[in-house]
Scaffold this motif. Sequence first.
Motif, PDB file in Angstrom:
ATOM      1  N   MET A   1       0.852  -1.192   0.000  1.00 47.80           N
ATOM      2  CA  MET A   1       0.000   0.000   0.000  1.00 47.80           C
ATOM      3  C   MET A   1       0.890   1.246   0.000  1.00 47.80           C
ATOM      4  N   SER A   2       0.642   2.150  -0.960  1.00 53.05           N
ATOM      5  CA  SER A   2       1.536   3.301  -1.018  1.00 53.05           C
ATOM      6  C   SER A   2       1.034   4.478  -0.190  1.00 53.05           C
ATOM      7  N   GLY A   3      -0.209   4.435   0.253  1.00 58.08           N
ATOM      8  CA  GLY A   3      -0.704   5.514   1.113  1.00 58.08           C
ATOM      9  C   GLY A   3      -0.441   5.180   2.559  1.00 58.08           C
ATOM     10  N   THR A   4      -0.727   6.147   3.434  1.00 59.52           N
ATOM     11  CA  THR A   4      -0.551   5.907   4.863  1.00 59.52           C
ATOM     12  C   THR A   4      -1.767   6.417   5.611  1.00 59.52           C
ATOM     13  N   ASP A   5      -1.999   5.849   6.773  1.00 64.83           N
ATOM     14  CA  ASP A   5      -3.020   6.366   7.676  1.00 64.83           C
ATOM     15  C   ASP A   5      -2.301   7.181   8.737  1.00 64.83           C
ATOM     16  N   THR A   6      -2.859   8.327   9.075  1.00 58.67           N
ATOM     17  CA  THR A   6      -2.209   9.154  10.087  1.00 58.67           C
ATOM     18  C   THR A   6      -2.924   9.032  11.413  1.00 58.67           C
ATOM     19  N   GLY A   7      -2.171   9.123  12.492  1.00 57.35           N
ATOM     20  CA  GLY A   7      -2.754   9.237  13.814  1.00 57.35           C
ATOM     21  C   GLY A   7      -2.863  10.706  14.156  1.00 57.35           C
ATOM     22  N   ASN A   8      -3.510  10.997  15.274  1.00 54.61           N
ATOM     23  CA  ASN A   8      -3.708  12.401  15.666  1.00 54.61           C
ATOM     24  C   ASN A   8      -2.394  13.163  15.730  1.00 54.61           C
ATOM     25  N   GLU A   9      -1.339  12.437  16.214  1.00 53.69           N
ATOM     26  CA  GLU A   9      -0.076  13.139  16.471  1.00 53.69           C
ATOM     27  C   GLU A   9       0.619  13.624  15.210  1.00 53.69           C
ATOM     28  N   ASP A  10       0.488  12.869  14.087  1.00 50.85           N
ATOM     29  CA  ASP A  10       1.184  13.348  12.903  1.00 50.85           C
ATOM     30  C   ASP A  10       0.281  13.974  11.842  1.00 50.85           C
ATOM     31  N   ARG A  11      -1.020  13.989  12.101  1.00 51.89           N
ATOM     32  CA  ARG A  11      -1.949  14.624  11.162  1.00 51.89           C
ATOM     33  C   ARG A  11      -1.625  16.126  11.022  1.00 51.89           C
ATOM     34  N   HIS A  12      -1.373  16.730  12.159  1.00 56.81           N
ATOM     35  CA  HIS A  12      -1.075  18.162  12.164  1.00 56.81           C
ATOM     36  C   HIS A  12       0.192  18.435  11.350  1.00 56.81           C
ATOM     37  N   ALA A  13       1.227  17.615  11.575  1.00 55.01           N
ATOM     38  CA  ALA A  13       2.501  17.813  10.873  1.00 55.01           C
ATOM     39  C   ALA A  13       2.323  17.610   9.371  1.00 55.01           C
ATOM     40  N   HIS A  14       1.526  16.607   9.000  1.00 53.96           N
ATOM     41  CA  HIS A  14       1.303  16.346   7.575  1.00 53.96           C
ATOM     42  C   HIS A  14       0.714  17.575   6.886  1.00 53.96           C
ATOM     43  N   TRP A  15      -0.359  18.109   7.465  1.00 51.53           N
ATOM     44  CA  TRP A  15      -1.070  19.201   6.788  1.00 51.53           C
ATOM     45  C   TRP A  15      -0.319  20.520   6.882  1.00 51.53           C
ATOM     46  N   LYS A  16       0.429  20.682   7.963  1.00 51.23           N
ATOM     47  CA  LYS A  16       1.284  21.879   8.047  1.00 51.23           C
ATOM     48  C   LYS A  16       2.294  21.849   6.900  1.00 51.23           C
TER      49      LYS A  16
ATOM     50  N   PRO B   1     -10.890   8.209  -6.043  1.00 51.98           N
ATOM     51  CA  PRO B   1      -9.515   7.806  -5.732  1.00 51.98           C
ATOM     52  C   PRO B   1      -9.400   7.097  -4.382  1.00 51.98           C
ATOM     53  N   GLU B   2      -8.389   6.252  -4.266  1.00 48.97           N
ATOM     54  CA  GLU B   2      -8.175   5.527  -3.006  1.00 48.97           C
ATOM     55  C   GLU B   2      -7.275   6.312  -2.060  1.00 48.97           C
ATOM     56  N   ARG B   3      -6.596   7.311  -2.595  1.00 44.10           N
ATOM     57  CA  ARG B   3      -5.698   8.113  -1.761  1.00 44.10           C
ATOM     58  C   ARG B   3      -5.792   9.575  -2.164  1.00 44.10           C
ATOM     59  N   CYS B   4      -5.372  10.433  -1.230  1.00 43.38           N
ATOM     60  CA  CYS B   4      -5.266  11.863  -1.522  1.00 43.38           C
ATOM     61  C   CYS B   4      -4.161  12.419  -0.650  1.00 43.38           C
ATOM     62  N   SER B   5      -3.346  13.268  -1.212  1.00 43.04           N
ATOM     63  CA  SER B   5      -2.270  13.899  -0.457  1.00 43.04           C
ATOM     64  C   SER B   5      -1.369  12.850   0.218  1.00 43.04           C
ATOM     65  N   GLY B   6      -1.205  11.698  -0.431  1.00 44.41           N
ATOM     66  CA  GLY B   6      -0.354  10.643   0.120  1.00 44.41           C
ATOM     67  C   GLY B   6      -0.992   9.859   1.252  1.00 44.41           C
ATOM     68  N   LEU B   7      -2.270  10.119   1.537  1.00 46.19           N
ATOM     69  CA  LEU B   7      -2.962   9.443   2.650  1.00 46.19           C
ATOM     70  C   LEU B   7      -4.057   8.535   2.106  1.00 46.19           C
ATOM     71  N   ASN B   8      -4.284   7.424   2.796  1.00 48.05           N
ATOM     72  CA  ASN B   8      -5.425   6.585   2.459  1.00 48.05           C
ATOM     73  C   ASN B   8      -6.712   7.333   2.773  1.00 48.05           C
ATOM     74  N   VAL B   9      -7.747   7.036   1.996  1.00 45.12           N
ATOM     75  CA  VAL B   9      -9.051   7.634   2.296  1.00 45.12           C
ATOM     76  C   VAL B   9     -10.097   6.529   2.407  1.00 45.12           C
ATOM     77  N   ALA B  10     -11.228   6.885   3.013  1.00 51.01           N
ATOM     78  CA  ALA B  10     -12.400   6.008   3.042  1.00 51.01           C
ATOM     79  C   ALA B  10     -13.387   6.577   2.040  1.00 51.01           C
ATOM     80  N   ARG B  11     -13.720   5.797   1.002  1.00 47.61           N
ATOM     81  CA  ARG B  11     -14.666   6.280  -0.002  1.00 47.61           C
ATOM     82  C   ARG B  11     -16.092   5.987   0.468  1.00 47.61           C
ATOM     83  N   HIS B  12     -17.017   6.873   0.068  1.00 45.93           N
ATOM     84  CA  HIS B  12     -18.365   6.765   0.632  1.00 45.93           C
ATOM     85  C   HIS B  12     -19.448   6.894  -0.423  1.00 45.93           C
TER      86      HIS B  12
END
Length: 212
Positions: free
Chosen positions: A1-16, A160-171
């Motif tokens: 899997m080339s995307g990643t799931d972020t936890g609360n601690e690194d979500r902020h760093a990713h988007w910053k 798409p299955e990913r966005c901005s290098g992150l996995n997403v949940a499609r709905h």
Amino acid sequence: MSGTDTGNEDRHAHWKNVWTTRDADKVSWFQADPALSMKLISQAGRRRDSAIIDVGGGRSPLAGLLVEQGYSNVAVLDIAEAALAQAHQDLGGLGDDVTWIAADVLDWQPVPGLFDVWHDRALCHFFTTPEDQAAYARTLGTALAPDGIAIIATFALDGPERCSGLNVARHDGASLSAMLGTGFVLEQELADTHLTPSGAEQRFCWCVFRRL
Ligand SMILES: C[S@@+](CC[C@H](N)C(=O)[O-])C[C@H]1O[C@@H](n2cnc3c(N)ncnc32)[C@H](O)[C@@H]1O
């Protein structure tokens, strides 16, 4: 899997990092004219002084367009302070009429029932675990007044299955309804295709919910 799931601690760093290194008009979600958002907010039929929040607003021009149309109580929430500062600057003087909230929507503690309209384009799909989805639904359920409207746009089931290098949940409407629980009624479900700045097509699912 080339995307990643972020936890609360690194979500902020990713988007910053995203908002301090990428040009706003080059990111895949860039949209010069948020026409469907404006249409659905208008369809909600709320007074011009009703409280509207754009969660995960990033550098969207939506808040400025709403202020231009006379909405006097518009807020934008984002985890990335840099996005909010740039969005404020993008709007010039109009930006002073918007409330800017730097917070993670998953642990934000809004005043209960403060908002009449909740708008989310392309934030909710980043929440891929049951815990994060429950936290999102909890914040939404607290923030929105009874009879309030939530407009939520996510990648569709064929998006798409990913966005901005992150996995997403499609709905689709059913999965978003299940996520929000029995306190919300799905009133409208629309399919839309977003064209990215590089010319790719992304299928979106737009849902309008009413809070009971
Ligand atoms: C794909 S962008 C969409 C931006 C905007 N809604 C638009 O349509 O142009 C997702 C946005 O959500 C923000 N975001 C990501 N995780 C968040 C969180 N947990 N809480 C609040 N904002 C978050 C990001 O900083 C980014 O601005």
